[in-house]
Motif scaffolding. Structure first.
Motif, PDB file in Angstrom:
ATOM      1  N   MET A 136       0.818  -1.209   0.000  1.00 13.15           N
ATOM      2  CA  MET A 136       0.000   0.000   0.000  1.00 13.15           C
ATOM      3  C   MET A 136       0.856   1.265   0.000  1.00 13.15           C
ATOM      4  N   MET A 137       2.037   1.191   0.589  1.00 18.28           N
ATOM      5  CA  MET A 137       2.941   2.340   0.539  1.00 18.28           C
ATOM      6  C   MET A 137       3.422   2.573  -0.893  1.00 18.28           C
ATOM      7  N   ARG A 138       3.719   1.492  -1.605  1.00 24.24           N
ATOM      8  CA  ARG A 138       4.126   1.639  -3.007  1.00 24.24           C
ATOM      9  C   ARG A 138       2.933   2.104  -3.851  1.00 24.24           C
ATOM     10  N   GLU A 139       1.749   1.631  -3.515  1.00 26.98           N
ATOM     11  CA  GLU A 139       0.540   2.071  -4.215  1.00 26.98           C
ATOM     12  C   GLU A 139       0.343   3.580  -4.049  1.00 26.98           C
ATOM     13  N   ASP A 140       0.496   4.056  -2.828  1.00 28.03           N
ATOM     14  CA  ASP A 140       0.323   5.487  -2.568  1.00 28.03           C
ATOM     15  C   ASP A 140       1.389   6.325  -3.274  1.00 28.03           C
ATOM     16  N   ALA A 141       2.528   5.682  -3.569  1.00 24.55           N
ATOM     17  CA  ALA A 141       3.593   6.370  -4.301  1.00 24.55           C
ATOM     18  C   ALA A 141       3.433   6.213  -5.813  1.00 24.55           C
ATOM     19  N   ALA A 142       2.284   5.650  -6.239  1.00 28.08           N
ATOM     20  CA  ALA A 142       1.975   5.432  -7.662  1.00 28.08           C
ATOM     21  C   ALA A 142       2.929   4.441  -8.318  1.00 28.08           C
ATOM     22  N   LEU A 143       3.517   3.553  -7.516  1.00 29.78           N
ATOM     23  CA  LEU A 143       4.367   2.482  -8.049  1.00 29.78           C
ATOM     24  C   LEU A 143       3.497   1.228  -8.134  1.00 29.78           C
ATOM     25  N   PHE A 144       2.616   1.226  -9.128  1.00 33.53           N
ATOM     26  CA  PHE A 144       1.538   0.246  -9.157  1.00 33.53           C
ATOM     27  C   PHE A 144       2.029  -1.187  -9.378  1.00 33.53           C
ATOM     28  N   ASP A 145       2.998  -1.372 -10.271  1.00 38.87           N
ATOM     29  CA  ASP A 145       3.516  -2.720 -10.499  1.00 38.87           C
ATOM     30  C   ASP A 145       4.145  -3.281  -9.224  1.00 38.87           C
ATOM     31  N   GLN A 146       4.889  -2.440  -8.532  1.00 37.24           N
ATOM     32  CA  GLN A 146       5.525  -2.885  -7.293  1.00 37.24           C
ATOM     33  C   GLN A 146       4.476  -3.182  -6.223  1.00 37.24           C
ATOM     34  N   ALA A 147       3.448  -2.353  -6.166  1.00 34.94           N
ATOM     35  CA  ALA A 147       2.376  -2.590  -5.197  1.00 34.94           C
ATOM     36  C   ALA A 147       1.749  -3.959  -5.422  1.00 34.94           C
ATOM     37  N   GLU A 148       1.503  -4.287  -6.678  1.00 33.82           N
ATOM     38  CA  GLU A 148       0.894  -5.577  -6.987  1.00 33.82           C
ATOM     39  C   GLU A 148       1.846  -6.725  -6.661  1.00 33.82           C
ATOM     40  N   HIS A 149       3.134  -6.504  -6.875  1.00 39.52           N
ATOM     41  CA  HIS A 149       4.123  -7.528  -6.535  1.00 39.52           C
ATOM     42  C   HIS A 149       4.051  -7.873  -5.046  1.00 39.52           C
ATOM     43  N   TYR A 150       4.022  -6.856  -4.196  1.00 39.91           N
ATOM     44  CA  TYR A 150       4.007  -7.115  -2.756  1.00 39.91           C
ATOM     45  C   TYR A 150       2.651  -7.649  -2.294  1.00 39.91           C
TER      46      TYR A 150
END
Length: 199
Positions: free
Chosen positions: A72-86
């Motif tokens: 969710m921290m990566r999601e909030d940073a608009a790092l969507f691919d990374q958010a989905e990875h985690y």
């Protein structure tokens, strides 16, 4: 001073490398939550590679929720691919809610293809809303037979028992408002039964 307190003090002083080393010791002493906390502190400091390594280590030691937080921290940073990875990594430990949350966000943003991919991933890991959401997508794409098949699969898996936890009304409520028989036919309404017995 306990190791956990020392790790927190060390990270507050900006010595992230030493804090990580202490947190690993804490995790090895059966307190992986301390390592998870230090992982997230690394993320907040922009040390994303180190945060990832520490989070995976914490998860393996018994504190997988940090992977969800990291997603969710990566999601909030608009790092969507990374958010989905985690989110997928968290699901490996049985934490499927993050996949569902990301799917809802993708759908709200209009990215239905990516939302469906995430729901399909959540379905693999057994999230209680996943099959219902996939069925809804199929229905809205006019794949009525596919939607009915997926909805029936959800019912067979027992998802109906948890339908009150769904954020969107499950498709089977619309398709089969009175339930479904073991042979797959819709259950008649009470009024229909009364009419039949009246004859």
């Amino acid at each position: 001073m306990a190791l956990a307190d020392l790790a927190q003090t060390t990270v507050e002083q900006g010595d992230y490398e030493q804090a990580a080393a202490l947190a690993v010791q804490i995790a090895e002493c059966c307190q992986p939550d301390g390592l998870a906390e230090i992982a997230l502190r690394h993320e907040e400091a922009g040390l994303t590679v180190e945060a990832s390594d520490l989070a995976h280590h914490a998860a393996a030691m018994g504190a997988p929720s940090c992977l969800s937080h990291l997603a969710m921290m990566r999601e909030d940073a608009a790092l969507f691919d990374q958010a989905e990875h985690y989110a997928r990594a968290a699901a490996e430990y049985g934490l499927t809610e993050t996949l569902a949350d990301l799917a809802m966000r993708r759908e709200a943003a209009g990215d239905r293809d990516r939302a469906q991919d995430l729901w399909e991933a959540a379905a693999v890991y057994g999230h209680h809303e996943a099959l219902a959401s996939i069925a809804r997508f199929q229905y809205e794409a006019n794949d009525i037979d596919g939607a009915a098949h997926t909805a029936r699969e959800a019912l067979d898996r027992g998802d109906a028992a948890r339908h009150r936890l769904h954020r969107i009304e499950p498709l089977w409520v619309r398709l089969w408002p009175h339930g479904i028989e073991p042979d797959g036919t819709p259950t008649s309404s009470i009024q229909d039964h009364r009419s039949w017995w009246g004859h």
